[in-house]
Enzyme design. Structure first.
Site, PDB file in Angstrom:
ATOM      1  N   GLU A 257      -9.908  50.456 -28.548  1.00 46.84           N
ATOM      2  CA  GLU A 257      -9.810  51.686 -27.741  1.00 46.84           C
ATOM      3  C   GLU A 257     -10.571  52.830 -28.417  1.00 46.84           C
ATOM      4  O   GLU A 257      -9.988  53.856 -28.768  1.00 46.84           O
ATOM      5  CB  GLU A 257      -8.344  52.090 -27.581  1.00 46.84           C
ATOM      6  CG  GLU A 257      -7.462  51.039 -26.928  1.00 46.84           C
ATOM      7  CD  GLU A 257      -5.967  51.385 -26.998  1.00 46.84           C
ATOM      8  OE1 GLU A 257      -5.593  52.387 -27.645  1.00 46.84           O
ATOM      9  OE2 GLU A 257      -5.174  50.640 -26.411  1.00 46.84           O
ATOM     10  N   GLY A 259     -12.650  56.124 -28.996  1.00 47.81           N
ATOM     11  CA  GLY A 259     -12.957  57.353 -28.267  1.00 47.81           C
ATOM     12  C   GLY A 259     -14.008  58.125 -29.040  1.00 47.81           C
ATOM     13  O   GLY A 259     -15.192  58.155 -28.707  1.00 47.81           O
ATOM     14  N   CYS A 325      -7.828  86.575 -28.749  1.00 44.49           N
ATOM     15  CA  CYS A 325      -6.948  87.449 -29.533  1.00 44.49           C
ATOM     16  C   CYS A 325      -5.978  86.630 -30.374  1.00 44.49           C
ATOM     17  O   CYS A 325      -4.776  86.561 -30.084  1.00 44.49           O
ATOM     18  CB  CYS A 325      -6.194  88.382 -28.601  1.00 44.49           C
ATOM     19  SG  CYS A 325      -7.321  89.419 -27.701  1.00 44.49           S
TER      20      CYS A 325
HETATM   21  C1  LIG Z   1      -3.503  55.157 -27.894  1.00 46.64           C
HETATM   22  C2  LIG Z   1      -4.822  55.672 -28.338  1.00 46.64           C
HETATM   23  N1  LIG Z   1      -5.890  54.866 -28.292  1.00 46.64           N
HETATM   24  C3  LIG Z   1      -7.114  55.287 -28.677  1.00 46.64           C
HETATM   25  C4  LIG Z   1      -7.313  56.571 -29.138  1.00 46.64           C
HETATM   26  C5  LIG Z   1      -8.689  56.975 -29.519  1.00 46.64           C
HETATM   27  O1  LIG Z   1      -8.818  57.333 -30.846  1.00 46.64           O
HETATM   28  P1  LIG Z   1     -10.237  57.648 -31.427  1.00 46.64           P
HETATM   29  O2  LIG Z   1     -10.833  58.727 -30.596  1.00 46.64           O
HETATM   30  O3  LIG Z   1      -9.999  58.079 -32.809  1.00 46.64           O
HETATM   31  O4  LIG Z   1     -11.037  56.396 -31.353  1.00 46.64           O
HETATM   32  C6  LIG Z   1      -6.222  57.440 -29.229  1.00 46.64           C
HETATM   33  C7  LIG Z   1      -6.416  58.781 -29.772  1.00 46.64           C
HETATM   34  O5  LIG Z   1      -5.630  59.364 -30.440  1.00 46.64           O
HETATM   35  C8  LIG Z   1      -4.945  56.984 -28.810  1.00 46.64           C
HETATM   36  O6  LIG Z   1      -3.876  57.793 -28.840  1.00 46.64           O
END
Ligand SMILES: Cc1ncc(COP(=O)(O)O)c(C=O)c1O
Length: 403
Positions: A257, A259, A325
């Protein structure tokens, strides 16, 4: 950059399609020797055009809310492309996930499992489930807020409770336990925590299978680091070798996963200098972007490089601050930066992940625009908010009801 800032205005996020494609393909190739799929984590950057670009590359998605599910479907993904994580899914969201026929609901507690079971049974369905495990491993990230796989966090089911929960899950008529999942944190540049976590997932896989489950998916979350300053980039080829060697002989599909790794270095935030001043012996550079546009420096004390788009002749040690602010509204403190004057354009680097998605309307500031660059062309992918957009759902006169 000048042309984009002049025609779109500032602040504006600018993303590179090429960088996103390269990161995706590199990570995908690093895992080529095992069955796998990259489920891009929507929370990092949820713009529809970016989701659509990732779909064209073959990505699936990891979502954490009904809103992200809505985006995913709008971007052309189908349920089979989606895994649904999140520690507090509402029954509405669970229902939406079942209706969309998501690939996996990553269940994070016993109570969520029961809620999903009764919901699925009421719909005459079986919910495809992975248990999100908190593997309770040591994770070293730049900020404690980005660690999710340590003992006592709110995420996942504690390691020592998972085998029992798996036994419960296989007995539930509305649940089809087919996966195990973890997400240990974000901006991780060492592989040891992954190794330790995968070892724990594999031992739980054996326990779940003993209880009668057929574990087809191992989801090991996101977390791979990008470089914000001078850090060495993560060696994803080595990461691929480490994970592949641990999974060899296991009849599972690996899900990842990522990101930040996909989009973090693909974006800059362009902002114009509004004013310069001196206070208490400090040089202060005030920009038109603030913490409402990019929260990471004040929320996580995160470092982002700041460069003048047109190089300045000299540098200065200064605080680069926004107009909000709040004393916490800054991008850099006591940093050597270009000695820029009002009107100069600054690029705040590596803001493709957790940038726009964390923007707010605090101080009734419209959210900025987003632009995607592809080769020699660029296009707006989010219009700058207008004041009327911000107040659209408010009522000057309350919609009174009798209690
Ligand atoms: C469940 C889950 N998967 C994947 C990610 C993606 O993490 P990253 O952007 O560090 O790859 C997150 C981010 O916190 C997450 O909460």
């Amino acid at each position: 950059m000048d042309a984009i800032a002049s025609s779109i205005g500032t602040p504006v996020y600018v993303y590179s399609s090429q960088s996103i494609r390269e990161q995706y393909r590199r990570l995908d190739a690093a895992l080529a020797r095992i069955p796998h799929r990259l489920h891009y984590s929507v929370k990092a950057n949820s713009n529809l055009a970016i989701l659509s670009l990732l779909r064209s590359l073959g990505a699936g998605l990891d979502i954490v809310s009904g809103g992200e599910l809505y985006r995913a479907l709008r971007a052309g993904f189908s349920g089979a492309d989606i895994v649904f994580s999140g520690v507090g899914k509402t029954t509405t969201e669970l229902g939406e996930a079942l209706d969309a026929r998501v690939l996996l609901v990553n269940v994070e507690s016993e109570q969520e499992l029961y809620a999903l079971d009764s919901f699925a049974r009421a719909k005459g369905a079986r919910a495809p489930v992975a248990i999100r495990v908190n593997p309770e491993v040591t994770v070293d990230t730049p900020h404690p807020y980005t660690r999710t796989g340590e003992r006592g966090t709110k995420f996942g089911v504690p390691y020592d409770q998972v085998a029992e929960l798996a036994r419960v899950a296989v007995e539930l008529e509305g649940i089809d336990l087919i996966g195990l999942d973890m997400h240990i944190g974000s901006q991780i540049d060492k592989f040891d925590p992954y190794r330790a976590g995968v070892e724990r997932l594999l031992s739980l896989k054996a326990a779940a299978e003993e209880a009668g489950a057929v574990v087809r998916y191992l989801d090991i979350g996101g977390g791979l680091a990008v470089s914000y300053d001078a850090e060495h980039p993560v060696d994803v080829e080595e990461f691929g070798r480490v994970i592949a060697s641990m999974l060899s002989g296991q009849d599972v599909t690996l899900l990842l996963e990522p990101g930040r790794y996909i989009v973090g270095n693909a974006g800059v935030l362009l902002t114009r200098v509004l004013y310069r001043k001196r206070s208490g012996g400090k040089e202060i550079i005030v920009t038109d972007a603030g913490m409402t546009d990019l929260l990471r420096p004040s929320h996580y004390q995160a470092f982002h490089g700041i460069e003048a788009v047109v190089p300045a002749d000299s540098s200065v040690v200064a605080n680069v601050v926004g107009p909000v602010c709040e004393s916490g509204d800054f991008f850099a403190l006591d940093r050597e930066v270009a000695d820029v004057q009002p009107g100069a354009l600054l690029a705040i680097r590596s803001t493709g992940a957790y940038g726009y998605v964390m923007a707010s309307n605090y101080n009734t500031r419209p959210k900025p625009s987003e632009v995607l660059v592809d080769g020699s062309r660029f296009g707006t992918v989010t219009e700058r908010e207008r004041y009327e957009d911000i107040v659209r759902s408010e009522h000057v006169t309350p919609q009174w009801r009798e209690v």
